[in-house]
Write a protein that holds these residues in place. Structure first.
Motif, PDB file in Angstrom:
ATOM      1  N   ILE A  81       0.836  -1.203   0.000  1.00 34.40           N
ATOM      2  CA  ILE A  81       0.000   0.000   0.000  1.00 34.40           C
ATOM      3  C   ILE A  81       0.871   1.253   0.000  1.00 34.40           C
ATOM      4  N   ILE A  82       1.929   1.248   0.795  1.00 40.63           N
ATOM      5  CA  ILE A  82       2.838   2.405   0.849  1.00 40.63           C
ATOM      6  C   ILE A  82       3.559   2.572  -0.494  1.00 40.63           C
ATOM      7  N   LEU A  83       3.961   1.480  -1.128  1.00 37.34           N
ATOM      8  CA  LEU A  83       4.581   1.572  -2.459  1.00 37.34           C
ATOM      9  C   LEU A  83       3.619   2.197  -3.456  1.00 37.34           C
ATOM     10  N   LYS A  84       2.358   1.798  -3.396  1.00 34.59           N
ATOM     11  CA  LYS A  84       1.359   2.393  -4.295  1.00 34.59           C
ATOM     12  C   LYS A  84       1.150   3.863  -3.984  1.00 34.59           C
ATOM     13  N   MET A  85       1.045   4.175  -2.697  1.00 43.17           N
ATOM     14  CA  MET A  85       0.798   5.548  -2.265  1.00 43.17           C
ATOM     15  C   MET A  85       1.907   6.495  -2.732  1.00 43.17           C
ATOM     16  N   THR A  86       3.148   6.038  -2.695  1.00 42.12           N
ATOM     17  CA  THR A  86       4.273   6.886  -3.085  1.00 42.12           C
ATOM     18  C   THR A  86       4.508   6.902  -4.592  1.00 42.12           C
ATOM     19  N   GLY A  87       3.882   5.981  -5.316  1.00 36.40           N
ATOM     20  CA  GLY A  87       4.088   5.890  -6.757  1.00 36.40           C
ATOM     21  C   GLY A  87       5.219   4.970  -7.148  1.00 36.40           C
ATOM     22  N   LEU A  88       5.902   4.394  -6.180  1.00 35.58           N
ATOM     23  CA  LEU A  88       7.048   3.533  -6.496  1.00 35.58           C
ATOM     24  C   LEU A  88       6.627   2.266  -7.226  1.00 35.58           C
ATOM     25  N   GLU A  89       5.471   1.739  -6.903  1.00 35.92           N
ATOM     26  CA  GLU A  89       5.003   0.533  -7.583  1.00 35.92           C
ATOM     27  C   GLU A  89       4.833   0.805  -9.073  1.00 35.92           C
ATOM     28  N   TYR A  90       4.267   1.948  -9.409  1.00 33.18           N
ATOM     29  CA  TYR A  90       4.085   2.331 -10.805  1.00 33.18           C
ATOM     30  C   TYR A  90       5.440   2.469 -11.508  1.00 33.18           C
ATOM     31  N   VAL A  91       6.372   3.149 -10.850  1.00 35.66           N
ATOM     32  CA  VAL A  91       7.691   3.356 -11.442  1.00 35.66           C
ATOM     33  C   VAL A  91       8.362   2.018 -11.746  1.00 35.66           C
ATOM     34  N   VAL A  92       8.308   1.089 -10.809  1.00 35.94           N
ATOM     35  CA  VAL A  92       8.942  -0.213 -11.004  1.00 35.94           C
ATOM     36  C   VAL A  92       8.210  -1.021 -12.065  1.00 35.94           C
ATOM     37  N   ASP A  93       6.894  -1.096 -11.974  1.00 35.21           N
ATOM     38  CA  ASP A  93       6.132  -1.952 -12.884  1.00 35.21           C
ATOM     39  C   ASP A  93       6.085  -1.443 -14.317  1.00 35.21           C
ATOM     40  N   TYR A  94       5.969  -0.141 -14.496  1.00 35.23           N
ATOM     41  CA  TYR A  94       5.717   0.378 -15.839  1.00 35.23           C
ATOM     42  C   TYR A  94       6.886   1.120 -16.477  1.00 35.23           C
ATOM     43  N   VAL A  95       7.889   1.435 -15.715  1.00 29.61           N
ATOM     44  CA  VAL A  95       9.007   2.187 -16.284  1.00 29.61           C
ATOM     45  C   VAL A  95      10.276   1.351 -16.290  1.00 29.61           C
ATOM     46  N   LEU A  96      10.716   0.932 -15.148  1.00 30.43           N
ATOM     47  CA  LEU A  96      12.051   0.366 -15.014  1.00 30.43           C
ATOM     48  C   LEU A  96      12.233  -0.999 -15.655  1.00 30.43           C
TER      49      LEU A  96
END
Length: 177
Positions: A81-96
């Motif tokens: 939930i914290i990864l989603k809240m900070t946007g890190l999940e998006y960065v890892v899943d869709y960018v990196l």
């Protein structure tokens, strides 16, 4: 977004501090300085988290040090939930994962410390990254997340974990091949 579910700003700051990077530790006065809040408000929340088993404490000299209990059954759910809240999940899943021969990604800087910030600092480790595509994806992610993304790139042969460590902060491994 999470403020709708959790009304205590102190509780949200503690969730960020401990559940984003499980290696973070802190004591009451340290949190008072970092959060800019009264020790009483922080103490109340720390005690609630400790009583519920989310945090563990230990004595270090005359300080009561707190750390997250990674064995708690809800740890991984709250972490996500914290990864989603900070946007890190998006960065890892869709960018990196789409930028080439990437081996590891570390989070560093304020966000790694669990401090709310509009800047995501990353260390990318890998050879032959598609940098034009990376820049394009970062620009899209910045618009979607309304945050800036800074990164530094090391080849596998250049990378040394000690180079990216800051005093008292453990880089958070976000992704590994």
């Amino acid at each position: 977004m999470i403020e709708t579910l959790i009304s205590s700003k102190t509780r949200i700051k503690l969730l960020m501090k401990f559940f984003l990077n499980s290696q973070n530790t802190a004591y009451l006065r340290n949190l008072e300085d970092e959060f800019g809040e009264s020790t009483n408000a922080i103490r109340v929340e720390l005690n609630k988290f400790e009583k519920a088993g989310f945090l563990a404490s230990s004595a270090r000299g005359n300080k009561k040090m707190f750390s997250v209990n990674t064995l708690h059954p809800l740890f991984s759910d709250i972490h996500r939930i914290i990864l989603k809240m900070t946007g890190l999940e998006y960065v890892v899943d869709y960018v990196l994962q789409r930028i080439g021969d990437l081996n590891q990604v570390y989070l560093v800087g304020k966000l790694c410390k669990g401090q709310d910030t509009n800047i995501i600092d990353l260390v990318l480790v890998g050879d032959r990254l598609n940098k034009p595509f990376l820049l394009e994806q970062i620009e899209k992610a910045e618009k979607k997340l309304n945050k800036k993304i800074r990164y530094v790139h090391f080849t596998c042969s250049e990378f040394d974990l000690e180079k990216i460590k800051e005093p008292g902060v453990h880089p958070l491994l976000l992704w590994s091949k």
